[in-house]
Write a protein that holds these residues in place. Structure first.
Motif, PDB file in Angstrom:
ATOM      1  N   THR A  52       0.854  -1.178   0.000  1.00 25.63           N
ATOM      2  CA  THR A  52       0.000   0.000   0.000  1.00 25.63           C
ATOM      3  C   THR A  52       0.896   1.237   0.000  1.00 25.63           C
ATOM      4  O   THR A  52       2.116   1.132   0.238  1.00 25.63           O
ATOM      5  N   LEU A  53       0.287   2.388  -0.229  1.00 25.03           N
ATOM      6  CA  LEU A  53       1.047   3.635  -0.171  1.00 25.03           C
ATOM      7  C   LEU A  53       1.653   3.822   1.215  1.00 25.03           C
ATOM      8  O   LEU A  53       2.809   4.249   1.346  1.00 25.03           O
ATOM      9  N   ALA A  54       0.895   3.460   2.239  1.00 24.46           N
ATOM     10  CA  ALA A  54       1.407   3.562   3.616  1.00 24.46           C
ATOM     11  C   ALA A  54       2.609   2.643   3.822  1.00 24.46           C
ATOM     12  O   ALA A  54       3.575   3.011   4.509  1.00 24.46           O
ATOM     13  N   ASP A  55       2.586   1.447   3.214  1.00 22.20           N
ATOM     14  CA  ASP A  55       3.712   0.516   3.318  1.00 22.20           C
ATOM     15  C   ASP A  55       4.975   1.118   2.712  1.00 22.20           C
ATOM     16  O   ASP A  55       6.071   1.008   3.272  1.00 22.20           O
ATOM     17  N   VAL A  56       4.813   1.745   1.551  1.00 22.42           N
ATOM     18  CA  VAL A  56       5.970   2.335   0.864  1.00 22.42           C
ATOM     19  C   VAL A  56       6.532   3.489   1.681  1.00 22.42           C
ATOM     20  O   VAL A  56       7.746   3.591   1.883  1.00 22.42           O
ATOM     21  N   ARG A  57       5.647   4.337   2.152  1.00 25.62           N
ATOM     22  CA  ARG A  57       6.106   5.478   2.957  1.00 25.62           C
ATOM     23  C   ARG A  57       6.816   5.019   4.223  1.00 25.62           C
ATOM     24  O   ARG A  57       7.758   5.677   4.683  1.00 25.62           O
ATOM     25  N   ALA A  58       6.389   3.885   4.775  1.00 26.73           N
ATOM     26  CA  ALA A  58       7.013   3.362   6.001  1.00 26.73           C
ATOM     27  C   ALA A  58       8.441   2.898   5.759  1.00 26.73           C
ATOM     28  O   ALA A  58       9.232   2.789   6.710  1.00 26.73           O
ATOM     29  N   LEU A  59       8.804   2.646   4.507  1.00 27.11           N
ATOM     30  CA  LEU A  59      10.167   2.225   4.191  1.00 27.11           C
ATOM     31  C   LEU A  59      11.156   3.392   4.193  1.00 27.11           C
ATOM     32  O   LEU A  59      12.364   3.188   4.234  1.00 27.11           O
ATOM     33  N   ALA A  60      10.623   4.612   4.118  1.00 28.48           N
ATOM     34  CA  ALA A  60      11.483   5.803   4.056  1.00 28.48           C
ATOM     35  C   ALA A  60      11.513   6.510   5.403  1.00 28.48           C
ATOM     36  O   ALA A  60      10.574   6.410   6.196  1.00 28.48           O
ATOM     37  N   ASP A  61      12.579   7.231   5.645  1.00 34.39           N
ATOM     38  CA  ASP A  61      12.686   8.019   6.881  1.00 34.39           C
ATOM     39  C   ASP A  61      11.858   9.294   6.789  1.00 34.39           C
ATOM     40  O   ASP A  61      11.262   9.726   7.777  1.00 34.39           O
ATOM     41  N   TYR A  62      11.830   9.892   5.586  1.00 37.45           N
ATOM     42  CA  TYR A  62      11.065  11.121   5.368  1.00 37.45           C
ATOM     43  C   TYR A  62      10.345  11.013   4.028  1.00 37.45           C
ATOM     44  O   TYR A  62      10.905  10.488   3.060  1.00 37.45           O
ATOM     45  N   THR A  63       9.110  11.493   3.977  1.00 34.37           N
ATOM     46  CA  THR A  63       8.363  11.495   2.723  1.00 34.37           C
ATOM     47  C   THR A  63       7.831  12.904   2.449  1.00 34.37           C
ATOM     48  O   THR A  63       7.602  13.686   3.368  1.00 34.37           O
ATOM     49  N   TYR A  64       7.642  13.186   1.152  1.00 28.35           N
ATOM     50  CA  TYR A  64       7.202  14.514   0.732  1.00 28.35           C
ATOM     51  C   TYR A  64       6.140  14.395  -0.349  1.00 28.35           C
ATOM     52  O   TYR A  64       6.169  13.468  -1.162  1.00 28.35           O
ATOM     53  N   ASP A  65       5.225  15.335  -0.378  1.00 27.90           N
ATOM     54  CA  ASP A  65       4.221  15.412  -1.426  1.00 27.90           C
ATOM     55  C   ASP A  65       4.869  15.999  -2.679  1.00 27.90           C
ATOM     56  O   ASP A  65       5.651  16.958  -2.586  1.00 27.90           O
ATOM     57  N   GLU A  66       4.533  15.458  -3.844  1.00 25.07           N
ATOM     58  CA  GLU A  66       5.175  15.931  -5.080  1.00 25.07           C
ATOM     59  C   GLU A  66       4.863  17.390  -5.399  1.00 25.07           C
ATOM     60  O   GLU A  66       5.557  18.026  -6.189  1.00 25.07           O
ATOM     61  N   ARG A  67       3.823  17.946  -4.776  1.00 29.70           N
ATOM     62  CA  ARG A  67       3.468  19.355  -5.019  1.00 29.70           C
ATOM     63  C   ARG A  67       4.118  20.304  -4.021  1.00 29.70           C
ATOM     64  O   ARG A  67       3.994  21.519  -4.147  1.00 29.70           O
ATOM     65  N   ASP A  68       4.830  19.756  -3.047  1.00 29.92           N
ATOM     66  CA  ASP A  68       5.413  20.578  -1.983  1.00 29.92           C
ATOM     67  C   ASP A  68       6.760  21.151  -2.426  1.00 29.92           C
ATOM     68  O   ASP A  68       7.820  20.591  -2.140  1.00 29.92           O
ATOM     69  N   MET A  69       6.696  22.279  -3.108  1.00 25.89           N
ATOM     70  CA  MET A  69       7.928  22.887  -3.618  1.00 25.89           C
ATOM     71  C   MET A  69       8.714  23.613  -2.530  1.00 25.89           C
ATOM     72  O   MET A  69       9.787  24.155  -2.787  1.00 25.89           O
ATOM     73  N   GLY A  70       8.178  23.600  -1.321  1.00 21.29           N
ATOM     74  CA  GLY A  70       8.907  24.164  -0.190  1.00 21.29           C
ATOM     75  C   GLY A  70       9.574  23.097   0.654  1.00 21.29           C
ATOM     76  O   GLY A  70      10.122  23.409   1.719  1.00 21.29           O
ATOM     77  N   ALA A  71       9.572  21.851   0.182  1.00 23.65           N
ATOM     78  CA  ALA A  71      10.181  20.751   0.928  1.00 23.65           C
ATOM     79  C   ALA A  71      11.694  20.920   1.017  1.00 23.65           C
ATOM     80  O   ALA A  71      12.314  21.613   0.195  1.00 23.65           O
ATOM     81  N   ARG A  72      12.288  20.279   2.007  1.00 26.07           N
ATOM     82  CA  ARG A  72      13.753  20.382   2.185  1.00 26.07           C
ATOM     83  C   ARG A  72      14.519  19.985   0.930  1.00 26.07           C
ATOM     84  O   ARG A  72      15.513  20.619   0.562  1.00 26.07           O
ATOM     85  N   ILE A  73      14.056  18.902   0.274  1.00 23.50           N
ATOM     86  CA  ILE A  73      14.812  18.384  -0.872  1.00 23.50           C
ATOM     87  C   ILE A  73      14.700  19.288  -2.092  1.00 23.50           C
ATOM     88  O   ILE A  73      15.382  19.046  -3.104  1.00 23.50           O
ATOM     89  N   ALA A  74      13.881  20.345  -2.024  1.00 18.66           N
ATOM     90  CA  ALA A  74      13.765  21.307  -3.122  1.00 18.66           C
ATOM     91  C   ALA A  74      14.838  22.385  -3.053  1.00 18.66           C
ATOM     92  O   ALA A  74      14.942  23.215  -3.955  1.00 18.66           O
ATOM     93  N   SER A  75      15.657  22.358  -2.013  1.00 22.39           N
ATOM     94  CA  SER A  75      16.663  23.409  -1.825  1.00 22.39           C
ATOM     95  C   SER A  75      18.077  22.855  -1.894  1.00 22.39           C
ATOM     96  O   SER A  75      18.368  21.785  -1.354  1.00 22.39           O
ATOM     97  N   GLY A  76      18.936  23.600  -2.535  1.00 22.20           N
ATOM     98  CA  GLY A  76      20.343  23.219  -2.594  1.00 22.20           C
ATOM     99  C   GLY A  76      21.026  23.259  -1.248  1.00 22.20           C
ATOM    100  O   GLY A  76      22.085  22.664  -1.059  1.00 22.20           O
ATOM    101  N   SER A  77      20.428  23.946  -0.279  1.00 18.98           N
ATOM    102  CA  SER A  77      21.032  24.011   1.052  1.00 18.98           C
ATOM    103  C   SER A  77      20.834  22.710   1.829  1.00 18.98           C
ATOM    104  O   SER A  77      21.475  22.492   2.854  1.00 18.98           O
TER     105      SER A  77
END
Length: 198
Positions: A52-77
């Motif tokens: 399930t989607l919940a199962d996949v997310r549980a495999l990761a330490d952090y998850t982000y919504d694809e529309r969240d352009m303010g997420a940490r991984i969107a920044s070079g910092s």
């Protein structure tokens, strides 16, 4: 601790993303940051992965919504040790190659490129047309590693998991993460012995 960003897009082959996430989740020295596209979520159910989607997310330490352009991984910092787009749709590859950054997967990949961090794409399409090949060449010329999920048979796979693990091993190798997920080539003599023992 290594920080790895995983982008899952809408191409067929969700099983490759799951195998990579599981391998990374089993490694206490790795922290994972996951973003899935809308069609990646659709494929999760379509391809009958059993997750399930919940199962996949549980495999990761952090998850982000694809529309969240303010997420940490969107920044070079946000400093990380590499990003893998697996599977990589041709739309996502085109977006990355042209710098569109219209989703978080594309933006995170763009940031990875501009900060000169390792970026790996696992293209899932066949056959490739000229546009696909040009986009992948553009990425390769920028240092992106293109690792299509092409099985090897010298290791004598017996299950689908064996075939998938061969690609996962390559991805981990190129991320600099030790693993022994799949038998490695040990020379022709060893291959002949293995063939005789089958």
């Amino acid at each position: 601790m290594k920080k790895i960003v995983i982008g899952i897009t809408g191409a067929s082959g969700t099983i490759y993303a799951l195998a990579l996430l599981k391998a990374l989740a089993d490694n206490p020295e790795v922290e994972t940051h996951l973003v899935m596209s809308k069609w990646a979520k659709e494929n999760l159910a379509l391809e009958a992965t059993g997750y399930t989607l919940a199962d996949v997310r549980a495999l990761a330490d952090y998850t982000y919504d694809e529309r969240d352009m303010g997420a940490r991984i969107a920044s070079g910092s946000f400093r990380h040790d590499g990003m893998v787009v697996v599977p990589a749709s041709m739309k996502s590859i085109a977006s990355i190659a042209t710098g569109m950054g219209d989703t978080l997967v594309g933006r995170a990949a763009d940031v990875t490129l501009k900060e000169r961090r390792p970026l790996i794409v696992v293209p899932r399409e066949s056959p490739f047309n000229q546009i696909h090949l040009r986009n992948m060449l553009t990425l390769a010329e920028m240092g992106v590693e293109i690792i299509p999920p092409i099985p090897a048979f010298y290791n004598r796979p017996k299950t689908i998991a064996d075939i998938v693990n061969h690609t996962t091993e390559k991805l981990l190798d190129h991320l600099g993460i030790d693993n022994e997920l799949s038998p490695r080539w040990d020379g022709m003599a060893s291959a002949k012995v293995a063939a005789r023992n089958d």
